[in-house]
Motif scaffolding. Structure first.
Motif, short mmCIF file in Angstrom:
data_model
loop_
_atom_site.label_atom_id
_atom_site.label_comp_id
_atom_site.label_asym_id
_atom_site.label_seq_id
_atom_site.Cartn_x
_atom_site.Cartn_y
_atom_site.Cartn_z
N UNK A 95 15.27 26.03 -11.83
CA UNK A 95 16.07 24.71 -11.30
C UNK A 95 17.07 24.51 -12.20
N UNK A 96 17.03 24.68 -13.24
CA UNK A 96 18.22 24.52 -14.38
C UNK A 96 19.30 25.44 -13.79
N UNK A 97 19.09 26.68 -13.74
CA UNK A 97 20.17 27.72 -13.39
C UNK A 97 20.57 27.52 -11.73
N UNK A 98 19.64 27.09 -10.88
CA UNK A 98 20.14 27.01 -9.44
C UNK A 98 20.96 25.69 -9.48
N UNK A 99 20.71 24.75 -10.46
CA UNK A 99 21.76 23.45 -10.46
C UNK A 99 22.94 23.71 -11.19
N UNK A 100 23.25 24.80 -11.80
CA UNK A 100 24.53 25.34 -12.07
C UNK A 100 24.61 25.35 -13.52
N UNK A 101 23.59 25.07 -14.30
CA UNK A 101 23.61 25.13 -15.68
C UNK A 101 23.10 26.44 -16.22
N UNK A 102 23.93 26.78 -17.38
CA UNK A 102 23.58 28.09 -18.06
C UNK A 102 23.17 28.03 -19.49
N UNK A 138 10.73 36.35 -20.08
CA UNK A 138 10.75 35.72 -18.67
C UNK A 138 12.00 35.29 -18.38
N UNK A 139 12.54 34.12 -19.44
CA UNK A 139 13.81 33.53 -19.06
C UNK A 139 14.93 34.97 -18.96
N UNK A 140 15.02 35.79 -19.73
CA UNK A 140 15.70 37.08 -19.60
C UNK A 140 15.56 37.51 -17.87
N UNK A 141 14.58 37.76 -17.63
CA UNK A 141 14.31 38.52 -16.34
C UNK A 141 15.02 37.55 -15.21
N UNK A 142 14.61 36.22 -15.33
CA UNK A 142 15.21 35.28 -14.12
C UNK A 142 16.64 35.20 -14.23
N UNK A 143 17.15 35.14 -15.64
CA UNK A 143 18.44 35.26 -15.83
C UNK A 143 19.40 36.46 -14.87
N UNK A 144 18.53 37.43 -14.99
CA UNK A 144 19.10 38.89 -14.47
C UNK A 144 18.74 38.94 -13.19
N UNK A 145 17.67 38.26 -12.47
CA UNK A 145 17.63 38.11 -11.07
C UNK A 145 18.52 37.28 -10.47
N UNK A 146 19.11 36.14 -11.27
CA UNK A 146 19.82 35.16 -10.76
C UNK A 146 21.42 35.55 -11.04
N UNK A 147 21.61 36.57 -11.65
CA UNK A 147 23.01 37.21 -12.23
C UNK A 147 23.77 36.09 -12.92
N UNK A 148 23.08 35.67 -14.08
CA UNK A 148 23.75 34.68 -14.99
C UNK A 148 23.57 35.25 -16.37
#
Length: 336
Positions: free
Chosen positions: A198-205, A255-265
């Protein structure tokens, strides 16, 4: 125990897992009554978002699991009960432990006592992997010692033991399902995977998290739901505690690293002290042995291993990335 022609009550049907379970039971032809928490907004929780063609086949009962009279009234005419209603947020259990005893222990007692009086054919009580505490051995079997490392887990241990006591003392047909860390669409942002997504989807890195070194056994919600139904339908599950987990261990940081990879951030993780558990309360390691579920129920995870985990995360990301879904979360604040 094929009972999909009979009536099933789902307590906690308004919640994350409960809403998914309610919908799937209806799809499979069950006659479902959904027990949701009464509130003045007339909200049925996540069931408000369920397809109309699903909810047209669902009877909804509003009440409070802490009220024995309401619980018994809800259970009238039902053949089986899937008991999921509980307070589950660990941080809030540090703040208000009394409510966890009332809801998780007394609420479970209300279900068990009503089931005994009404002659219910099957009760599936929901446990949690948190009752194991930090793993003393892995993978964790159902024989692992129980350790109440938070008021939440202590209340669930109490509820589990109470459920088992009704099987032992009164021959009540109780099964105890013990899901590991379930994730997926609709999960509260108090949990780590929705927090990250949700934080990444809201534009936060720059993502705020608590400890990132503990490991978890994440189980996609569709697998958890299938586990519930497998326990419900199996006579072999009566009197048993059964782990439902993926048998795959991964750290929060990975887990956070995989999510970031999947969301391309590119992700920058910031440790937020308010999200840290007290040192002795942190569960450092969880990893499920799911062999009992396979042997007794024929249940296996469809989202197991790293490939299955990425598949489940992708589906979860797609859901959270939809504007209307994300809008239901207060991304900028820490959810207890």
């Amino acid at each position: 125990m094929k009972i999909n022609t009979k009536k099933v009550l789902v307590t906690g049907a308004d919640g994350f897992i409960g809403s998914h379970l309610t919908e799937e039971l209806i799809r499979r032809g069950y006659d479902v009554k959904a027990f949701v928490y009464y509130n003045s907004f007339n909200s049925w929780g996540w069931l408000d978002n369920s397809p109309k063609e699903i909810m047209s086949h669902c009877e909804v009962f509003t009440g409070d699991i802490r009220d024995p009279h309401g619980v018994k009234a809800a259970m009238q005419g039902c053949d089986a009960v899937l008991h999921l209603a509980a307070l589950i947020a660990i941080p809030y259990s540090y703040h208000s432990p009394d409510t966890y005893v009332d809801t998780n222990i007394k609420g479970t007692l209300n279900v068990l006592q009503a089931a005994r009086e009404l002659g219910i054919e099957k009760i599936v009580h929901t446990s949690t992997s948190e009752v194991y505490g930090t793993a003393k051995f892995v993978p964790i079997t159902e024989e692992h010692p129980l350790q109440g490392q938070s008021p939440y887990s202590a209340s669930k241990i109490g509820a589990d033991q109470l459920a088992y006591s009704y099987y032992s003392s009164f021959n009540l047909p109780v099964s105890i399902i013990r899901p590991f860390n379930t994730y997926g669409p609709r999960q509260s942002a108090r949990a780590v995977i929705p927090t990250i997504i949700s934080q990444i989807a809201a534009g936060q890195t720059k993502i705020k998290l608590g400890s990132v070194h503990p490991t978890r056994d994440f189980n996609y919600v569709k697998d958890t739901v299938n586990g519930f139904i497998s326990v419900l339908e199996s006579n072999k599950s009566i009197g048993e505690v059964i782990n439902i987990g993926s048998n795959y261990e991964i750290s929060i940081g990975e887990t956070a690293r995989i999510i970031a990879e999947l969301m391309d951030v590119e992700l920058d993780i910031i440790t937020d002290d308010t999200r840290l558990r007290p040192e002795k309360s942190e569960v450092e390691r969880l990893w499920a042995d799911n062999s009992k579920a396979k042997e007794l129920l024929g249940w296996t995870p469809n989202y197991g291993g790293v490939t299955g985990f990425k598949k489940g995360l992708t589906e979860t990301i797609e859901w959270f990335s939809l504007k209307d879904n994300l809008a239901q979360y207060k991304v900028g604040m820490y959810n207890l």
